[in-house]
Design a protein around this motif. Structure first.
Motif, PDB file in Angstrom:
ATOM      1  N   PRO A 126       6.473 -10.088  12.518  1.00  0.00           N
ATOM      2  CA  PRO A 126       7.399 -11.048  11.891  1.00  0.00           C
ATOM      3  C   PRO A 126       6.838 -11.707  10.646  1.00  0.00           C
ATOM      4  N   GLU A 127       5.506 -11.774  10.535  1.00  0.00           N
ATOM      5  CA  GLU A 127       4.925 -12.399   9.346  1.00  0.00           C
ATOM      6  C   GLU A 127       5.192 -11.616   8.075  1.00  0.00           C
ATOM      7  N   ASP A 128       5.624 -10.362   8.214  1.00  0.00           N
ATOM      8  CA  ASP A 128       5.911  -9.543   7.032  1.00  0.00           C
ATOM      9  C   ASP A 128       7.373  -9.632   6.585  1.00  0.00           C
ATOM     10  N   ILE A 129       8.241 -10.221   7.408  1.00  0.00           N
ATOM     11  CA  ILE A 129       9.682 -10.147   7.138  1.00  0.00           C
ATOM     12  C   ILE A 129      10.044 -10.803   5.814  1.00  0.00           C
ATOM     13  N   ILE A 130       9.599 -12.028   5.592  1.00  0.00           N
ATOM     14  CA  ILE A 130       9.968 -12.739   4.360  1.00  0.00           C
ATOM     15  C   ILE A 130       9.352 -12.058   3.140  1.00  0.00           C
ATOM     16  N   GLU A 131       8.152 -11.532   3.293  1.00  0.00           N
ATOM     17  CA  GLU A 131       7.512 -10.825   2.177  1.00  0.00           C
ATOM     18  C   GLU A 131       8.311  -9.578   1.784  1.00  0.00           C
ATOM     19  N   ILE A 132       8.753  -8.826   2.793  1.00  0.00           N
ATOM     20  CA  ILE A 132       9.579  -7.640   2.531  1.00  0.00           C
ATOM     21  C   ILE A 132      10.909  -8.052   1.908  1.00  0.00           C
ATOM     22  N   GLY A 191      17.478  -2.603  13.830  1.00  0.00           N
ATOM     23  CA  GLY A 191      17.468  -1.521  12.843  1.00  0.00           C
ATOM     24  C   GLY A 191      16.259  -1.547  11.940  1.00  0.00           C
ATOM     25  N   ASN A 192      15.333  -2.505  12.200  1.00  0.00           N
ATOM     26  CA  ASN A 192      14.061  -2.611  11.490  1.00  0.00           C
ATOM     27  C   ASN A 192      14.239  -2.810   9.980  1.00  0.00           C
ATOM     28  N   VAL A 193      13.338  -2.280   9.179  1.00  0.00           N
ATOM     29  CA  VAL A 193      13.345  -2.551   7.749  1.00  0.00           C
ATOM     30  C   VAL A 193      14.642  -2.066   7.098  1.00  0.00           C
ATOM     31  N   ARG A 194      15.160  -0.931   7.566  1.00  0.00           N
ATOM     32  CA  ARG A 194      16.401  -0.406   6.989  1.00  0.00           C
ATOM     33  C   ARG A 194      17.541  -1.408   7.155  1.00  0.00           C
ATOM     34  N   GLN A 195      17.635  -2.038   8.318  1.00  0.00           N
ATOM     35  CA  GLN A 195      18.687  -3.021   8.552  1.00  0.00           C
ATOM     36  C   GLN A 195      18.488  -4.242   7.656  1.00  0.00           C
ATOM     37  N   LEU A 196      17.253  -4.706   7.518  1.00  0.00           N
ATOM     38  CA  LEU A 196      16.962  -5.844   6.652  1.00  0.00           C
ATOM     39  C   LEU A 196      17.378  -5.553   5.208  1.00  0.00           C
ATOM     40  N   PHE A 218       0.856  -1.184   0.000  1.00  0.00           N
ATOM     41  CA  PHE A 218       0.000   0.000   0.000  1.00  0.00           C
ATOM     42  C   PHE A 218       0.888   1.228   0.000  1.00  0.00           C
ATOM     43  N   GLU A 219       0.863   1.985  -1.103  1.00  0.00           N
ATOM     44  CA  GLU A 219       1.565   3.262  -1.192  1.00  0.00           C
ATOM     45  C   GLU A 219       3.021   3.195  -0.699  1.00  0.00           C
ATOM     46  N   GLY A 220       3.763   2.192  -1.189  1.00  0.00           N
ATOM     47  CA  GLY A 220       5.170   2.072  -0.818  1.00  0.00           C
ATOM     48  C   GLY A 220       5.447   1.101   0.304  1.00  0.00           C
ATOM     49  N   PHE A 221       4.413   0.721   1.062  1.00  0.00           N
ATOM     50  CA  PHE A 221       4.574  -0.266   2.135  1.00  0.00           C
ATOM     51  C   PHE A 221       4.470  -1.675   1.568  1.00  0.00           C
ATOM     52  N   ILE A 222       5.063  -2.629   2.278  1.00  0.00           N
ATOM     53  CA  ILE A 222       4.919  -4.044   1.969  1.00  0.00           C
ATOM     54  C   ILE A 222       4.529  -4.752   3.249  1.00  0.00           C
ATOM     55  N   GLY A 223       3.541  -5.631   3.174  1.00  0.00           N
ATOM     56  CA  GLY A 223       3.144  -6.400   4.343  1.00  0.00           C
ATOM     57  C   GLY A 223       1.646  -6.480   4.498  1.00  0.00           C
ATOM     58  N   ARG A 224       1.200  -7.646   4.979  1.00  0.00           N
ATOM     59  CA  ARG A 224      -0.230  -7.870   5.160  1.00  0.00           C
ATOM     60  C   ARG A 224      -0.579  -8.226   6.595  1.00  0.00           C
ATOM     61  N   SER A 267      15.495 -18.366   5.476  1.00  0.00           N
ATOM     62  CA  SER A 267      14.161 -17.867   5.843  1.00  0.00           C
ATOM     63  C   SER A 267      13.958 -17.947   7.346  1.00  0.00           C
ATOM     64  N   ARG A 268      14.444 -19.044   7.961  1.00  0.00           N
ATOM     65  CA  ARG A 268      14.305 -19.184   9.418  1.00  0.00           C
ATOM     66  C   ARG A 268      15.116 -18.117  10.143  1.00  0.00           C
ATOM     67  N   ILE A 269      16.347 -17.869   9.675  1.00  0.00           N
ATOM     68  CA  ILE A 269      17.197 -16.866  10.314  1.00  0.00           C
ATOM     69  C   ILE A 269      16.576 -15.479  10.192  1.00  0.00           C
ATOM     70  N   LEU A 270      16.114 -15.136   8.998  1.00  0.00           N
ATOM     71  CA  LEU A 270      15.538 -13.810   8.789  1.00  0.00           C
ATOM     72  C   LEU A 270      14.293 -13.604   9.650  1.00  0.00           C
ATOM     73  N   ALA A 271      13.461 -14.641   9.745  1.00  0.00           N
ATOM     74  CA  ALA A 271      12.206 -14.508  10.487  1.00  0.00           C
ATOM     75  C   ALA A 271      12.430 -14.470  11.993  1.00  0.00           C
TER      76      ALA A 271
END
Length: 480
Positions: A316-322, A356-361, A138-144, A346-350
């Motif tokens: 955390p459910e948005d991490i892999i999608e992002i 650092g949130n999304v910027r660190q990812l 949505f408008e630049g965001f990713i995640g459900r 995928s396990r490590i990322l989740a």
């Protein structure tokens, strides 16, 4: 302009004043002083806009707002609330109000709110908003995730308003994306969006950056320069890291918000501008007020519609999608063949806490794409720090530190006793020496692996390396 404006206000004097202002501006007005009268008028008249006082003699104005939102979604609603009832106004915005006015308000603010409401696209029903936020982004965001769907809904509601927005959240959570989304869904979307980082501009230049300056106003002012507020005229001015703003400039910003005029440095004349303010900070603004670093009156002027960005660990459910979306984008930019992640990655990322949130990812993904190639991202491609500091699973046995062998001479036979018995050999030892013994014993227990020892001790490997270097330097100095 078909359709009339319904003014629901139970104070006769205020109703008369509002009606006169609106009718002089060419808006036909019908008045009501109770919920019952308002419902009757809505039943027989074609309304385009309702101005609704929340405190009415026969009930709560939010009841009528809910009814209009459900049965007449094409009707825009501007709520009117008393000073000190901002929470009620925010509640109304979340329920679907287009904008709100806090008493007392001036003629300019009243007419601006009405004109914006009448000029914007038809009200979007909640069902349509839910359908939109159910998409991948949505408008630049990713995640459900539930948290992000709530953010999308709030942005849609806030965007319809002209009210000042105060975005809070940790660094890297997407406050800038949120500000741009609010602008994109607003009636100002076709006008400029001007971001200004208050922390990145030297204090002596910040006033010029915000309000502009005239040629010769100070050394180096070789020509007239419009400030960010003038450039954003008709659009949105985004003041990022607002709590970093110098106190002297906070006073001028407050005057700007009160008067909607700017006075460039070196100018004797104020110029009116029409700007919507969105600001953001990664600090606690209330704490900054208590500490005297942020003006209380400015805080209450800006903190009209708050929105808090959730940290990545909270969704955390948005991490892999992002991660998947950005991996594809980075691979395309770098000409790599990555298509996804293997299960271990995928396990490590989740499971990682992502301070650092999304910027660190995104930084981690960029590092992987630049240094490696696919098709799958594997664990050995990840930065060492990532796998070392991932959130550990829930312990099923004694903590790792309990398994560390005691250093020589520490009377390990007592380790099975009570706490006093275990620390007795260390009593009288300097704290720095105790720390050294513990770190060295942990490294030995981990087979000499400093990264493993760091993980057990919940330290950064670089911290241990620095301590080892300082111990060695101390020994060299003692030997000299």
């Amino acid at each position: 302009m078909p359709g009339r404006l319904l003014l629901v206000e139970d104070t006769p004097s205020l109703s008369m004043v509002y009606r006169q202002v609106l009718e002089r501006a060419g808006h036909p007005v019908i008045s009501a002083s109770t919920l019952a009268e308002a419902r009757a008028q809505i039943g027989v008249e074609r309304m385009r806009l309702v101005m609704l006082d929340l405190q009415l003699p026969d009930g709560d104005g939010l009841e009528l707002l809910d009814e209009l939102h459900r049965d007449r979604p094409e009707v825009r609603v501007i709520v009117i609330t008393a000073n000190g009832s901002i929470n009620r106004a925010v509640q109304a915005m979340r329920a679907g109000a287009f904008d709100f006015l806090v008493k007392p308000f001036d003629e300019t603010r009243l007419l601006s709110a009405v004109q914006n409401a009448l000029a914007t696209a038809p009200f979007v029903p909640e069902a349509a908003v839910e359908a939109e936020t159910g998409r991948d982004g949505f408008e630049g965001f990713i995640g459900r995730s539930t948290a992000m769907r709530e953010i999308y809904r709030m942005v849609r509601s806030i965007g319809r308003s002209t009210a000042t927005v105060f975005i809070t959240g940790e660094s890297g959570t997407g406050k800038d994306v949120c500000a741009r989304a609010i602008h994109a869904v607003s009636a100002r979307a076709a006008k400029p969006f001007v971001p200004l980082n208050c922390a990145a501009i030297p204090r002596d230049l910040l006033e010029s950056e915000v309000f502009g300056h005239l040629k010769g106003a100070f050394t180096g002012a070789l020509s007239d320069k419009p400030g960010a507020a003038a450039v954003a005229n008709g659009g949105t001015l985004f003041l990022d890291e607002i709590c970093e703003m110098d106190l002297s400039l906070q006073t001028k910003l407050l005057r700007f918000l009160q008067t909607s005029t700017i006075q460039p440095v070196g100018s004797a004349r104020a110029t009116p501008v029409d700007v919507r303010i969105v600001c953001a900070t990664n600090r606690d603004p209330a704490e900054e007020v208590r500490a005297g670093r942020f003006r209380e009156d400015l805080y209450y002027r800006l903190h009209v519609v708050p929105i808090h960005m959730p940290p990545l660990r909270g969704r955390p459910e948005d991490i892999i999608e992002i991660a998947s979306a950005n991996l594809a984008a980075f691979a395309a930019e770098e000409g790599k063949t990555f298509t996804g992640f293997d299960p271990e990655v995928s396990r490590i990322l989740a499971s990682r806490p992502w301070p650092g949130n999304v910027r660190q990812l995104l930084n981690v993904l960029r590092n992987v794409v630049v240094l490696h190639d696919g098709p799958l991202v594997t664990a050995d491609m990840l930065p060492v720090e990532l796998s070392l500091t991932e959130a550990p699973p829930a312990p099923v046995a004694a903590p790792a530190a309990a398994a560390v062998e005691p250093p020589a001479g520490s009377n390990g036979a007592r380790s099975a006793g009570n706490l006093s018995d275990r620390i007795a050999p260390l009593v009288g030892t300097p704290l720095a020496e105790v720390e050294r013994q513990l770190i060295e014993a942990t490294i030995e227990h981990c087979g000499g692996s400093i990264p493993r020892a760091a993980k057990v001790l919940e330290l950064s490997p670089s911290t241990i390396y620095r301590k080892i270097e300082s111990w060695a330097a101390g020994q060299r100095q003692a030997g000299a």
